[in-house]
Write a protein that holds these residues in place. Structure first.
Motif: not given
Length: 70
Positions: A2, A27-28, A30-32, A34-35
Motif C-alpha cells: 500500500r 485501485a485496479s 491505478v495499478r494498470e 503504473i504497469s
C-alpha cells in the motif's frame, strides 16, 4: 504494498469517471496505469552495452583528458 499519494482533484474526478465507466475499482485502474508506465519507460543495461566500442579514441586516454579538465 500500500502507498499514499496525492492526486489533484481534477485528475481524481477523471480517474473516478474512468473506473466507473469500466466498472473497475480505482485501485485496479491505478495499478494498470503504473504497469503500463513502467513497461513504456523501463530501460535495461543492455541498451548501453557496447556503446564505447564503436569509438576510435582509447577509453583511458579519454578519461584522463576529461579528468584533467576538472
Amino acid at each position: 504494498m500500500r502507498t499514499l499519494i496525492d492526486i489533484p482533484d481534477d485528475e481524481l474526478h477523471r480517474l473516478d469517471a474512468l473506473s466507473q465507466s469500466e466498472q473497475r475499482s480505482r485501485a485496479s485502474v491505478v495499478r494498470e496505469a503504473i504497469s503500463e508506465y513502467l513497461t513504456n519507460h523501463e530501460t535495461s543495461g543492455e541498451s548501453a552495452f557496447g556503446l564505447w566500442g564503436k569509438r576510435s579514441v582509447d577509453g583511458l586516454a579519454y578519461q584522463k583528458k576529461v579528468r584533467s579538465e576538472w
